[in-house]
Design a protein around this motif. Sequence first.
Motif, PDB file in Angstrom:
ATOM      1  N   ALA A 401      -5.592  -3.114  16.618  1.00 24.28           N
ATOM      2  CA  ALA A 401      -4.438  -3.846  16.098  1.00 24.28           C
ATOM      3  C   ALA A 401      -4.226  -3.609  14.614  1.00 24.28           C
ATOM      4  CB  ALA A 401      -4.601  -5.338  16.379  1.00 24.28           C
ATOM      5  N   LEU A 402      -5.321  -3.362  13.874  1.00 26.88           N
ATOM      6  CA  LEU A 402      -5.218  -3.220  12.426  1.00 26.88           C
ATOM      7  C   LEU A 402      -4.838  -1.821  11.971  1.00 26.88           C
ATOM      8  CD1 LEU A 402      -8.197  -5.332  10.983  1.00 26.88           C
ATOM      9  CD2 LEU A 402      -5.759  -5.885  10.987  1.00 26.88           C
ATOM     10  N   GLU A 403      -4.981  -0.827  12.820  1.00 24.88           N
ATOM     11  CA  GLU A 403      -4.726   0.548  12.395  1.00 24.88           C
ATOM     12  C   GLU A 403      -3.339   0.722  11.767  1.00 24.88           C
ATOM     13  OE1 GLU A 403      -6.524   3.128  11.854  1.00 24.88           O
ATOM     14  OE2 GLU A 403      -8.317   2.065  12.523  1.00 24.88           O
ATOM     15  N   PRO A 404      -2.254   0.199  12.385  1.00 22.96           N
ATOM     16  CA  PRO A 404      -0.940   0.358  11.743  1.00 22.96           C
ATOM     17  C   PRO A 404      -0.879  -0.310  10.369  1.00 22.96           C
ATOM     18  CG  PRO A 404      -0.688  -0.272  14.041  1.00 22.96           C
ATOM     19  CD  PRO A 404      -2.134  -0.454  13.711  1.00 22.96           C
ATOM     20  N   ALA A 405      -1.584  -1.415  10.199  1.00 26.73           N
ATOM     21  CA  ALA A 405      -1.561  -2.122   8.911  1.00 26.73           C
ATOM     22  C   ALA A 405      -2.254  -1.312   7.823  1.00 26.73           C
ATOM     23  CB  ALA A 405      -2.215  -3.492   9.048  1.00 26.73           C
ATOM     24  N   PHE A 406      -3.336  -0.637   8.168  1.00 24.81           N
ATOM     25  CA  PHE A 406      -4.075   0.126   7.167  1.00 24.81           C
ATOM     26  C   PHE A 406      -3.245   1.263   6.570  1.00 24.81           C
ATOM     27  CE2 PHE A 406      -8.173  -1.318   9.317  1.00 24.81           C
ATOM     28  CZ  PHE A 406      -8.499  -2.185   8.282  1.00 24.81           C
ATOM     29  N   SER A 407      -2.240   1.726   7.287  1.00 23.31           N
ATOM     30  CA  SER A 407      -1.428   2.842   6.797  1.00 23.31           C
ATOM     31  C   SER A 407      -0.247   2.388   5.939  1.00 23.31           C
ATOM     32  CB  SER A 407      -0.909   3.660   7.983  1.00 23.31           C
ATOM     33  OG  SER A 407      -0.036   2.877   8.782  1.00 23.31           O
ATOM     34  N   VAL A 408      -0.074   1.083   5.753  1.00 22.53           N
ATOM     35  CA  VAL A 408       1.054   0.568   4.974  1.00 22.53           C
ATOM     36  C   VAL A 408       0.864   0.919   3.489  1.00 22.53           C
ATOM     37  CG1 VAL A 408       2.189  -1.546   4.180  1.00 22.53           C
ATOM     38  CG2 VAL A 408       1.559  -1.289   6.577  1.00 22.53           C
ATOM     39  N   THR A 410       0.712   0.779  -0.558  1.00 27.45           N
ATOM     40  CA  THR A 410       0.169  -0.323  -1.362  1.00 27.45           C
ATOM     41  C   THR A 410       1.228  -1.329  -1.798  1.00 27.45           C
ATOM     42  OG1 THR A 410       0.375   1.019  -3.360  1.00 27.45           O
ATOM     43  CG2 THR A 410      -1.727   1.085  -2.208  1.00 27.45           C
ATOM     44  N   GLU A 411       2.463  -0.846  -2.122  1.00 23.76           N
ATOM     45  CA  GLU A 411       3.481  -1.778  -2.621  1.00 23.76           C
ATOM     46  C   GLU A 411       4.012  -2.705  -1.540  1.00 23.76           C
ATOM     47  OE1 GLU A 411       5.787   2.125  -1.837  1.00 23.76           O
ATOM     48  OE2 GLU A 411       3.792   1.504  -2.529  1.00 23.76           O
ATOM     49  N   TRP A 412       3.735  -2.384  -0.271  1.00 21.94           N
ATOM     50  CA  TRP A 412       4.203  -3.210   0.836  1.00 21.94           C
ATOM     51  C   TRP A 412       3.117  -4.152   1.345  1.00 21.94           C
ATOM     52  CZ3 TRP A 412       9.173  -3.588   2.230  1.00 21.94           C
ATOM     53  CH2 TRP A 412      10.041  -2.580   1.816  1.00 21.94           C
ATOM     54  N   ARG A 413       1.992  -4.206   0.680  1.00 21.42           N
ATOM     55  CA  ARG A 413       0.912  -5.093   1.100  1.00 21.42           C
ATOM     56  C   ARG A 413       1.095  -6.440   0.401  1.00 21.42           C
ATOM     57  NH1 ARG A 413      -4.021  -0.571   0.686  1.00 21.42           N
ATOM     58  NH2 ARG A 413      -2.964   0.954   2.046  1.00 21.42           N
ATOM     59  N   GLU A 447     -11.587  -4.540   2.508  1.00 23.96           N
ATOM     60  CA  GLU A 447     -11.773  -4.703   1.058  1.00 23.96           C
ATOM     61  C   GLU A 447     -11.048  -3.610   0.293  1.00 23.96           C
ATOM     62  OE1 GLU A 447     -15.897  -5.017   0.158  1.00 23.96           O
ATOM     63  OE2 GLU A 447     -16.200  -6.807   1.396  1.00 23.96           O
ATOM     64  N   ASP A 448     -11.115  -2.367   0.780  1.00 27.41           N
ATOM     65  CA  ASP A 448     -10.400  -1.274   0.129  1.00 27.41           C
ATOM     66  C   ASP A 448      -8.887  -1.503   0.202  1.00 27.41           C
ATOM     67  OD1 ASP A 448     -12.787  -0.027  -0.417  1.00 27.41           O
ATOM     68  OD2 ASP A 448     -12.707   1.317   1.325  1.00 27.41           O
ATOM     69  N   PHE A 449      -8.422  -1.937   1.367  1.00 25.53           N
ATOM     70  CA  PHE A 449      -7.001  -2.228   1.572  1.00 25.53           C
ATOM     71  C   PHE A 449      -6.520  -3.269   0.571  1.00 25.53           C
ATOM     72  CE2 PHE A 449      -3.687  -4.841   3.470  1.00 25.53           C
ATOM     73  CZ  PHE A 449      -2.820  -3.930   4.045  1.00 25.53           C
ATOM     74  N   THR A 450      -7.310  -4.304   0.392  1.00 25.70           N
ATOM     75  CA  THR A 450      -6.928  -5.399  -0.496  1.00 25.70           C
ATOM     76  C   THR A 450      -6.985  -4.980  -1.954  1.00 25.70           C
ATOM     77  OG1 THR A 450      -7.754  -7.007   1.100  1.00 25.70           O
ATOM     78  CG2 THR A 450      -7.489  -7.763  -1.176  1.00 25.70           C
ATOM     79  N   ARG A 451      -8.011  -4.247  -2.317  1.00 28.56           N
ATOM     80  CA  ARG A 451      -8.184  -3.846  -3.717  1.00 28.56           C
ATOM     81  C   ARG A 451      -7.035  -2.978  -4.206  1.00 28.56           C
ATOM     82  NH1 ARG A 451     -12.872  -2.356  -3.173  1.00 28.56           N
ATOM     83  NH2 ARG A 451     -12.526  -0.157  -2.674  1.00 28.56           N
ATOM     84  N   GLU A 452      -6.467  -2.185  -3.332  1.00 29.92           N
ATOM     85  CA  GLU A 452      -5.403  -1.261  -3.716  1.00 29.92           C
ATOM     86  C   GLU A 452      -4.012  -1.907  -3.696  1.00 29.92           C
ATOM     87  OE1 GLU A 452      -5.857   1.722  -0.818  1.00 29.92           O
ATOM     88  OE2 GLU A 452      -7.733   2.532  -1.648  1.00 29.92           O
ATOM     89  N   ALA A 453      -3.899  -3.105  -3.154  1.00 23.49           N
ATOM     90  CA  ALA A 453      -2.584  -3.717  -2.950  1.00 23.49           C
ATOM     91  C   ALA A 453      -1.940  -4.134  -4.266  1.00 23.49           C
ATOM     92  CB  ALA A 453      -2.703  -4.925  -2.037  1.00 23.49           C
TER      93      ALA A 453
END
Length: 468
Positions: A401-408, A410-413, A447-453
């Motif tokens: 379920a998370l795979e599509p979210a990981f590709s978003v 950074t500015e859209w997070r 954590e990587d996803f969040t740090r880059e947002a």
Amino acid sequence: MAGLIQAERASFVTSSWKEVVEMRARARTLLQLLVWERGWTYDRFKREYEKAARELAAAAGEPPSTATVEEQTFRRWTAGRVKGLPNHPAPAVLEYMFGYTVRDLLSPPNELPPDVAGKYAPTINESDLAMTARDAAAHAGDAASLSVPDMTLDQLDDDVVALARGYNRTSPVEVYRRSKELLDIAQSMLERTQVPRQRARAYLAAGQSAAILSAISFDLGSLPAAVSLSRTAALYGQVIEHGPLQAYAHGALAFLAFWGGRPAEAVRLVRTAQQFGGLGDTAMTRLLVIEGRAYGHLGNQVAAERAVRSALDQSTGTRDELHDDIGGEFGFPSDRVAMSNATTYLLLGDADGAEKAAESALRLLGAKPEDQRPLLISTQAHVDLARARLLRGELDGVQAALEPAFSVPTEWRGAGTLERMAAIRGNLSQADFRGAPEAVQLGERIEDFTREASANRLGAAAPLAIEG
């Protein structure tokens, strides 16, 4: 006309002491009162002024003075429409003519000695009457000029509508820039027009722009700015008594209240929003969805589920110009309803209800053309689907379920996505998953996803709320 002027002059000449006192009360400046008492017209004042200027120059051993005074300047001096002191040599000339300081002459006649007040009988002539008429016409002309072209307001309306409808397909930073620009334009229009109809349009555009600014401020992670801007939108709506705008702004404040840890206040704000007039089905659906989320935060399952059902059943056929005709960020389509209801079910610990609602949101979004799918909404729906599966311990389903979210990008997070991700990260540390390689790897990716947002970099240091 001559007879009227003679009658007016006779009236003033025979004024009683009471009438003189009343005349003093009407005078705007001491200079005006002294001119009235001397019975001077503008032409007489101009001659006396030029004479006084020549006498002063001669006394100072200077070349003959050519100083004079225009009628408009004379009227400004006597009417008290002067900021500061007149230019040289006017102060010295006026003081020489009347024996008072120029500051006193251009101020209201509050301290004039009584013996001076009764020394002269005032008079008026045709020049005074004509100048009064010209002053009135000039004032009316100034008021009429305080307007803006209707086409300029039309363009402002079009730009606000375009931004609201393109909100979910426009970079958040660009939305912020454009909505701020539109708010500035609307505020400038309010300063330039006094036409009631135009002011109402400008207030509405300002309120809509502030509302969009509030939404993007939240997505970028700034809760205080979002709250302030929603209040601004509510106040603009109050000025023009625009029910849908006030309801939208109060709904946003309710949403922000439970994100700020105040769900009881959120319920109260929803109740207030529901009382505004002119609301269509979309507006009421949005408010019911927000109400359900607030009750979910309060742990009131019965009230939360009742609000969810009411939101889904809202179908009176009523529309309003903001939520329905403009739509976009002001709208609340079925995919957004389903996504938000999924979050409410998660707050209630109902994994099945959350999964069903999240899948419904993704199905509805998938039916739209790709260029019309709101990325923020679809990302949050994917994360909520992962959270629902995590409640049931389905770690493989969480990753899928998370795979599509990981590709978003950074500015859209946005902040909503980050908070949902934080809830998953916290749940991965629970006993059921602790130490599992898949859980460790997934937690690191989050954590990587969040740090880059972008929202994480722009927002407040503290989390906005606990959504899970």
